[in-house]
Design a protein around this motif. Structure first.
Motif, mmCIF file in Angstrom:
data_model
loop_
_atom_site.group_PDB
_atom_site.id
_atom_site.type_symbol
_atom_site.label_atom_id
_atom_site.label_comp_id
_atom_site.label_asym_id
_atom_site.label_seq_id
_atom_site.Cartn_x
_atom_site.Cartn_y
_atom_site.Cartn_z
ATOM 1 N N THR A 39 -3.412 -7.345 20.541
ATOM 2 C CA THR A 39 -4.325 -7.192 19.484
ATOM 3 C C THR A 39 -3.948 -5.999 18.563
ATOM 4 O O THR A 39 -3.777 -5.035 19.233
ATOM 5 N N LEU A 40 -3.901 -6.074 17.256
ATOM 6 C CA LEU A 40 -3.928 -5.105 16.632
ATOM 7 C C LEU A 40 -5.327 -4.867 15.763
ATOM 8 O O LEU A 40 -5.809 -5.683 15.127
ATOM 9 N N THR A 41 -5.829 -3.590 16.025
ATOM 10 C CA THR A 41 -7.108 -3.213 15.388
ATOM 11 C C THR A 41 -6.584 -2.495 13.907
ATOM 12 O O THR A 41 -5.594 -1.621 13.797
ATOM 13 N N PHE A 42 -7.193 -2.985 12.947
ATOM 14 C CA PHE A 42 -6.805 -2.490 11.394
ATOM 15 C C PHE A 42 -8.402 -1.766 10.735
ATOM 16 O O PHE A 42 -8.988 -2.858 10.579
ATOM 17 N N SER A 43 -8.281 -0.782 10.527
ATOM 18 C CA SER A 43 -9.366 -0.184 9.803
ATOM 19 C C SER A 43 -9.396 -0.051 8.257
ATOM 20 O O SER A 43 -8.230 0.432 8.055
ATOM 21 N N LEU A 44 -10.214 -0.424 7.656
ATOM 22 C CA LEU A 44 -9.968 -0.323 6.231
ATOM 23 C C LEU A 44 -11.436 -0.448 5.568
ATOM 24 O O LEU A 44 -12.351 -0.708 6.027
ATOM 25 N N TRP A 45 -11.430 -0.249 4.199
ATOM 26 C CA TRP A 45 -12.586 -0.532 3.082
ATOM 27 C C TRP A 45 -11.952 -1.179 1.951
ATOM 28 O O TRP A 45 -10.632 -1.466 2.034
ATOM 29 N N PHE A 54 -7.513 -9.404 2.777
ATOM 30 C CA PHE A 54 -6.931 -8.774 3.805
ATOM 31 C C PHE A 54 -7.146 -9.772 5.062
ATOM 32 O O PHE A 54 -6.292 -9.960 6.080
ATOM 33 N N ARG A 55 -8.229 -10.319 5.259
ATOM 34 C CA ARG A 55 -8.690 -11.098 6.251
ATOM 35 C C ARG A 55 -7.638 -12.461 6.282
ATOM 36 O O ARG A 55 -7.153 -12.974 7.315
ATOM 37 N N LYS A 333 5.546 -4.746 7.944
ATOM 38 C CA LYS A 333 6.556 -5.277 7.226
ATOM 39 C C LYS A 333 6.080 -6.677 6.592
ATOM 40 O O LYS A 333 6.357 -7.157 5.333
ATOM 41 N N PHE A 334 5.086 -7.317 7.493
ATOM 42 C CA PHE A 334 4.592 -8.459 6.847
ATOM 43 C C PHE A 334 3.627 -8.176 5.779
ATOM 44 O O PHE A 334 3.795 -9.028 4.759
ATOM 45 N N LEU A 335 2.868 -7.265 5.586
ATOM 46 C CA LEU A 335 2.100 -6.950 4.670
ATOM 47 C C LEU A 335 2.669 -6.742 3.106
ATOM 48 O O LEU A 335 2.200 -7.099 1.963
ATOM 49 N N VAL A 336 3.977 -6.124 3.304
ATOM 50 C CA VAL A 336 4.610 -5.809 2.215
ATOM 51 C C VAL A 336 5.727 -6.859 1.855
ATOM 52 O O VAL A 336 6.632 -6.541 0.801
ATOM 53 N N GLU A 337 5.919 -8.102 2.437
ATOM 54 C CA GLU A 337 6.713 -9.275 2.087
ATOM 55 C C GLU A 337 6.159 -9.603 0.547
ATOM 56 O O GLU A 337 5.065 -9.572 0.156
ATOM 57 N N GLN A 347 -5.441 -11.176 -6.146
ATOM 58 C CA GLN A 347 -6.680 -11.241 -5.813
ATOM 59 C C GLN A 347 -7.406 -10.015 -6.329
ATOM 60 O O GLN A 347 -8.690 -9.854 -6.702
ATOM 61 N N GLY A 348 -6.976 -8.913 -5.953
ATOM 62 C CA GLY A 348 -7.420 -7.602 -6.005
ATOM 63 C C GLY A 348 -7.396 -6.930 -7.369
ATOM 64 O O GLY A 348 -7.923 -5.810 -7.556
#
Length: 433
Positions: A39-45, A54-55, A333-337, A347-348
């Motif tokens: 499990t990766l925990t990811f804190s964000l606003w 993000f979800r 690395k996946f996030l910035v593909e 979207q943002g």
């Protein structure tokens, strides 16, 4: 959300964005620790659109890596950094967290982030805009990925410009108003429009660092080229300070839009009390529902000796003590593909940090017709500019900017005295880093 309420800036500046320089209370003990080996925990606003993006990325990563779970933990921006400080100090930090560029140096320089050097080749690094890659590095080593950026351009009310007899606005960065031309535009608006101020600027609260855009446009620096000493006491610094003080002396900005006010640029613009707003692109989803599309357009920030803009947007980092360094790096690395970054930015309503996306058509959810101007404005940001904001001590420097700019704008503290106070505070901040 308005930029200074969200950043970091924005500071944001950025900001962008606004930087969480003053430490905040609000530690939530339930948000503790990593989530186990799979499990990766990811804190964000983030805004609703950003959180949804993000979800969706988390679910896509889980599909690609069967058995892995991405657990997103939402924070308010106001609580984010106080919570992270407490969690890091207690050894209970999440695997990953979102961080604005100006706060990042504080964490990476203190050894709290995972060094990503083993995971990003020279070819990988070359895929990002140089100014943004510079922003995630300390001593040449990356400690986060530059997920996206945003920048400030000038939104203007077409109906108000027409009433003032202003029929042309710059359509390229090269054609941007000079400082003198911008002052002439403001004077005309002030004369022709009763009860309306010419513009509002997004330097409120922690967004004070956005004032540096004017300093850079004047050819100045807040730090010297070695980033080891203040450099703001200069002819360029004096020009920038006196020019921006004139905004308040001449009545070009609302008196309640100074550094420590709560009159944010998006709300003032949609209320119709200003003709122009220096606003970040990510504010468009807030502004657009309040104004008919035909009522407003975008142009470029004025040019001094050179063009400049602020460092907005956010990075994503992995914490040094994560139980899953390989998996965390894989997720970054996946996030910035390319495709993942494109979808998130669309979207943002933000700008990508990858070179390959610069000239690609992106289907922005709001006002895609304005985004090419924002993308062009972003090219005014240089690695030398980002380096001055990404130093570990920038939080303290920004606090000095808040105090001294407020004194200069509201209390009319002399420009040379203001610069001297900022320089002294900067020297102390660098010494304590």
């Amino acid at each position: 959300m308005a930029v200074a309420r969200r950043v970091v800036l924005g500071a944001a500046v950025a900001g962008a964005g606004a930087v969480g320089f003053a430490r905040r209370s609000g530690f939530s003990p339930s948000n503790t620790g990593a989530g186990g080996p799979d499990t990766l925990t990811f804190s964000l606003w983030g805004s609703d659109a950003e959180v949804a993006a993000f979800r969706a990325l988390g679910r896509a990563f889980e599909r690609r890596h069967q058995g892995v779970r991405v657990q997103i933990r939402l924070e308010t921006y106001e609580q984010m950094y106080a919570n992270m400080d407490a969690l890091l100090a207690g050894g209970r930090a999440p695997d990953l967290f979102r961080c604005d560029y100006a706060n990042l140096g504080m964490y990476s320089a203190s050894g709290q982030l995972l060094d990503l050097s083993p995971y990003f080749s020279a070819k990988d690094r070359a895929g990002f805009l140089p100014a943004l890659w510079e922003a995630v590095c300390q001593d040449g080593r990356p400690y986060a990925v530059p997920h996206h950026t945003d920048t400030t351009a000038v939104l203007y009310r077409k109906d108000m410009f027409s009433k003032a007899g202003i029929t042309h606005v710059p359509s390229s960065l090269e054609e941007a108003w000079t400082w003198d031309e911008f002052s002439e535009i403001c004077a005309r608006l002030r004369k022709k429009l009763h009860g309306v101020y010419p513009f509002v600027y997004g330097w409120q609260q922690a967004g004070a660092y956005r004032w540096l855009t004017w300093l850079w446009e004047a050819g100045g620096r807040v730090l010297d080229k070695d980033l080891s000493a203040p450099a703001i006491e200069s002819a360029a610094g004096l020009r920038a300070m006196r020019y921006t003080q004139d905004f308040f002396r001449e009545g070009f900005v609302p008196p309640n839009s100074s550094i420590k006010s709560a009159a944010y640029p998006d709300a003032t613009f949609t209320a119709g009390t200003v003709a122009m707003s220096f606003a970040g692109d990510f504010l468009l989803p807030t502004i657009d529902p309040a104004l008919k599309k035909e009522l407003y357009g975008v142009t470029f920030q004025p040019r001094g000796r050179q063009a400049a803009t602020d460092l907005g947007g956010n990075a994503v980092a992995a914490t040094r003590d994560t139980d899953n360094p390989e998996l965390a790096a894989t997720f970054l690395k996946f996030l910035v593909e390319e495709e993942n970054m494109a979808r998130f930015c669309e979207q943002g309503v933000m700008l990508p940090s990858r070179r390959s996306l610069l000239n690609r058509h992106l289907d922005y959810a709001v006002r895609p017709d304005l985004m090419s101007a924002y993308a062009e404005q972003a090219t005014a940001l240089t690695p030398a500019m980002t380096a001055q904001v990404a130093v570990p001590s920038f939080g303290r420097i920004n606090t000095a900017l808040q105090d001294e700019l407020e004194a200069a704008f509201v209390n009319r503290q002399p420009a040379d005295v203001t610069l001297h106070h900022i320089a002294e505070s900067t020297r102390k901040a660098l010494a304590s880093a």
